[in-house]
Motif scaffolding. Structure first.
Motif, PDB file in Angstrom:
ATOM      1  N   PHE A  16      10.251 145.012  84.717  1.00  0.00           N
ATOM      2  CA  PHE A  16      11.385 145.874  85.060  1.00  0.00           C
ATOM      3  C   PHE A  16      10.886 147.204  85.598  1.00  0.00           C
ATOM      4  O   PHE A  16       9.787 147.662  85.282  1.00  0.00           O
ATOM      5  CB  PHE A  16      12.260 146.111  83.832  1.00  0.00           C
ATOM      6  N   GLN A  17      11.704 147.853  86.365  1.00  0.00           N
ATOM      7  CA  GLN A  17      11.335 149.107  87.006  1.00  0.00           C
ATOM      8  C   GLN A  17      11.330 150.279  86.035  1.00  0.00           C
ATOM      9  O   GLN A  17      10.437 151.113  86.063  1.00  0.00           O
ATOM     10  CB  GLN A  17      12.304 149.391  88.160  1.00  0.00           C
ATOM     11  N   ASN A  18      12.332 150.367  85.180  1.00  0.00           N
ATOM     12  CA  ASN A  18      12.456 151.507  84.264  1.00  0.00           C
ATOM     13  C   ASN A  18      11.861 151.182  82.893  1.00  0.00           C
ATOM     14  O   ASN A  18      11.535 150.044  82.596  1.00  0.00           O
ATOM     15  CB  ASN A  18      13.923 151.917  84.132  1.00  0.00           C
ATOM     16  N   CYS A  19      11.782 152.190  82.048  1.00  0.00           N
ATOM     17  CA  CYS A  19      11.081 152.081  80.777  1.00  0.00           C
ATOM     18  C   CYS A  19      11.975 151.802  79.570  1.00  0.00           C
ATOM     19  O   CYS A  19      11.492 151.849  78.449  1.00  0.00           O
ATOM     20  CB  CYS A  19      10.305 153.366  80.507  1.00  0.00           C
ATOM     21  N   SER A  20      13.237 151.541  79.762  1.00  0.00           N
ATOM     22  CA  SER A  20      14.138 151.423  78.620  1.00  0.00           C
ATOM     23  C   SER A  20      14.672 149.997  78.470  1.00  0.00           C
ATOM     24  O   SER A  20      15.249 149.430  79.405  1.00  0.00           O
ATOM     25  CB  SER A  20      15.319 152.381  78.777  1.00  0.00           C
ATOM     26  N   TRP A  21      14.520 149.455  77.259  1.00  0.00           N
ATOM     27  CA  TRP A  21      15.109 148.149  76.957  1.00  0.00           C
ATOM     28  C   TRP A  21      16.632 148.280  76.812  1.00  0.00           C
ATOM     29  O   TRP A  21      17.357 147.297  76.926  1.00  0.00           O
ATOM     30  CB  TRP A  21      14.531 147.570  75.663  1.00  0.00           C
ATOM     31  N   ASP A  22      17.118 149.485  76.546  1.00  0.00           N
ATOM     32  CA  ASP A  22      18.546 149.707  76.334  1.00  0.00           C
ATOM     33  C   ASP A  22      19.333 149.835  77.641  1.00  0.00           C
ATOM     34  O   ASP A  22      20.561 149.809  77.622  1.00  0.00           O
ATOM     35  CB  ASP A  22      18.764 150.968  75.489  1.00  0.00           C
ATOM     36  N   ASP A  23      18.648 149.977  78.750  1.00  0.00           N
ATOM     37  CA  ASP A  23      19.306 150.146  80.047  1.00  0.00           C
ATOM     38  C   ASP A  23      19.666 148.780  80.631  1.00  0.00           C
ATOM     39  O   ASP A  23      18.822 148.072  81.178  1.00  0.00           O
ATOM     40  CB  ASP A  23      18.372 150.902  80.992  1.00  0.00           C
ATOM     41  N   ALA A  24      20.934 148.386  80.531  1.00  0.00           N
ATOM     42  CA  ALA A  24      21.391 147.075  81.005  1.00  0.00           C
ATOM     43  C   ALA A  24      21.334 146.956  82.520  1.00  0.00           C
ATOM     44  O   ALA A  24      21.375 145.854  83.060  1.00  0.00           O
ATOM     45  CB  ALA A  24      22.803 146.800  80.505  1.00  0.00           C
ATOM     46  N   THR A  25      21.251 148.077  83.206  1.00  0.00           N
ATOM     47  CA  THR A  25      21.190 148.050  84.673  1.00  0.00           C
ATOM     48  C   THR A  25      19.766 148.214  85.190  1.00  0.00           C
ATOM     49  O   THR A  25      19.564 148.384  86.395  1.00  0.00           O
ATOM     50  CB  THR A  25      22.082 149.162  85.267  1.00  0.00           C
ATOM     51  N   ASN A  26      18.789 148.142  84.300  1.00  0.00           N
ATOM     52  CA  ASN A  26      17.381 148.279  84.674  1.00  0.00           C
ATOM     53  C   ASN A  26      17.009 147.159  85.646  1.00  0.00           C
ATOM     54  O   ASN A  26      17.018 145.988  85.291  1.00  0.00           O
ATOM     55  CB  ASN A  26      16.513 148.204  83.409  1.00  0.00           C
ATOM     56  N   PRO A  27      16.678 147.490  86.900  1.00  0.00           N
ATOM     57  CA  PRO A  27      16.411 146.441  87.885  1.00  0.00           C
ATOM     58  C   PRO A  27      15.054 145.766  87.658  1.00  0.00           C
ATOM     59  O   PRO A  27      14.094 146.389  87.202  1.00  0.00           O
ATOM     60  CB  PRO A  27      16.421 147.194  89.220  1.00  0.00           C
ATOM     61  N   ILE A  28      15.015 144.487  87.984  1.00  0.00           N
ATOM     62  CA  ILE A  28      13.751 143.745  87.916  1.00  0.00           C
ATOM     63  C   ILE A  28      12.881 144.208  89.086  1.00  0.00           C
ATOM     64  O   ILE A  28      13.308 144.212  90.239  1.00  0.00           O
ATOM     65  CB  ILE A  28      14.008 142.232  87.991  1.00  0.00           C
ATOM     66  N   LYS A  29      11.666 144.605  88.762  1.00  0.00           N
ATOM     67  CA  LYS A  29      10.739 145.068  89.787  1.00  0.00           C
ATOM     68  C   LYS A  29      10.050 143.876  90.454  1.00  0.00           C
ATOM     69  O   LYS A  29       9.940 143.806  91.668  1.00  0.00           O
ATOM     70  CB  LYS A  29       9.708 146.008  89.171  1.00  0.00           C
ATOM     71  N   PHE A  30       9.572 142.933  89.635  1.00  0.00           N
ATOM     72  CA  PHE A  30       9.008 141.702  90.187  1.00  0.00           C
ATOM     73  C   PHE A  30       8.949 140.625  89.118  1.00  0.00           C
ATOM     74  O   PHE A  30       8.998 140.900  87.930  1.00  0.00           O
ATOM     75  CB  PHE A  30       7.624 141.931  90.825  1.00  0.00           C
ATOM     76  N   LEU A  31       8.860 139.376  89.565  1.00  0.00           N
ATOM     77  CA  LEU A  31       8.733 138.205  88.699  1.00  0.00           C
ATOM     78  C   LEU A  31       7.433 137.506  89.033  1.00  0.00           C
ATOM     79  O   LEU A  31       7.042 137.424  90.196  1.00  0.00           O
ATOM     80  CB  LEU A  31       9.876 137.218  88.927  1.00  0.00           C
ATOM     81  N   SER A  32       6.780 136.985  88.024  1.00  0.00           N
ATOM     82  CA  SER A  32       5.600 136.152  88.218  1.00  0.00           C
ATOM     83  C   SER A  32       5.860 134.824  87.541  1.00  0.00           C
ATOM     84  O   SER A  32       6.352 134.781  86.409  1.00  0.00           O
ATOM     85  CB  SER A  32       4.362 136.802  87.605  1.00  0.00           C
ATOM     86  N   VAL A  33       5.538 133.755  88.209  1.00  0.00           N
ATOM     87  CA  VAL A  33       5.694 132.425  87.642  1.00  0.00           C
ATOM     88  C   VAL A  33       4.301 131.847  87.442  1.00  0.00           C
ATOM     89  O   VAL A  33       3.448 131.917  88.336  1.00  0.00           O
ATOM     90  CB  VAL A  33       6.521 131.519  88.579  1.00  0.00           C
ATOM     91  N   TYR A  34       4.057 131.305  86.275  1.00  0.00           N
ATOM     92  CA  TYR A  34       2.762 130.717  85.959  1.00  0.00           C
ATOM     93  C   TYR A  34       2.991 129.497  85.095  1.00  0.00           C
ATOM     94  O   TYR A  34       4.079 129.270  84.575  1.00  0.00           O
ATOM     95  CB  TYR A  34       1.848 131.737  85.267  1.00  0.00           C
ATOM     96  N   GLU A  35       1.963 128.705  84.935  1.00  0.00           N
ATOM     97  CA  GLU A  35       2.060 127.512  84.097  1.00  0.00           C
ATOM     98  C   GLU A  35       2.264 127.943  82.654  1.00  0.00           C
ATOM     99  O   GLU A  35       1.479 128.734  82.114  1.00  0.00           O
ATOM    100  CB  GLU A  35       0.795 126.678  84.218  1.00  0.00           C
TER     101      GLU A  35
END
Length: 118
Positions: A16-35
């Motif tokens: 996530f882009q921001n530092c707060s778990w409480d921020d419901a609008t915290n945008p996803i910065k990137f996703l990584s897919v792995y086995e």
């Protein structure tokens, strides 16, 4: 520069882009897919430290030391026999009871040696 937050689950690393778990609008910065791997992979079966050895019979139980392997043996013994195929009757016609007696008279597996995981 602020640091984002992240978590890993089932083969997906979500950052996530921001530092707060409480921020419901915290945008996803990137996703990584792995086995996806078992989270216990590479950990000692007994104490969960980094394992460097595995059971030499079944090759399934991992241990950090011979002390952990010996302490875990009473629990691991039956699973080890099953995984190694030592609890099935032989193809020579002996019954399961005879095969079991033969194992207990001479081929009983005790706390077994450890193979390196390398």
């Amino acid at each position: 520069m602020p640091t984002g937050i992240a978590y890993e689950t089932l083969g997906l690393d979500v950052n996530f882009q921001n530092c707060s778990w409480d921020d419901a609008t915290n945008p996803i910065k990137f996703l990584s897919v792995y086995e996806a791997l078992d989270q216990a992979a590479g950990l000692c079966t007994k104490c969960a430290k980094q394992a460097t050895f595995r059971c030499s019979v079944c090759k399934c139980a991992n241990y950090c030391s011979s002390a952990c392997q010996q302490n875990d043996w009473p629990r691991h013994k039956e699973a080890c026999r099953s995984l190694a195929g030592l609890d099935t009757p032989s193809t020579t016609g002996t019954t399961a009871r005879e095969a079991s007696r033969e194992r207990s008279e001479g081929a009983e597996i005790g706390p077994v040696s450890l193979d390196s995981m390398d």
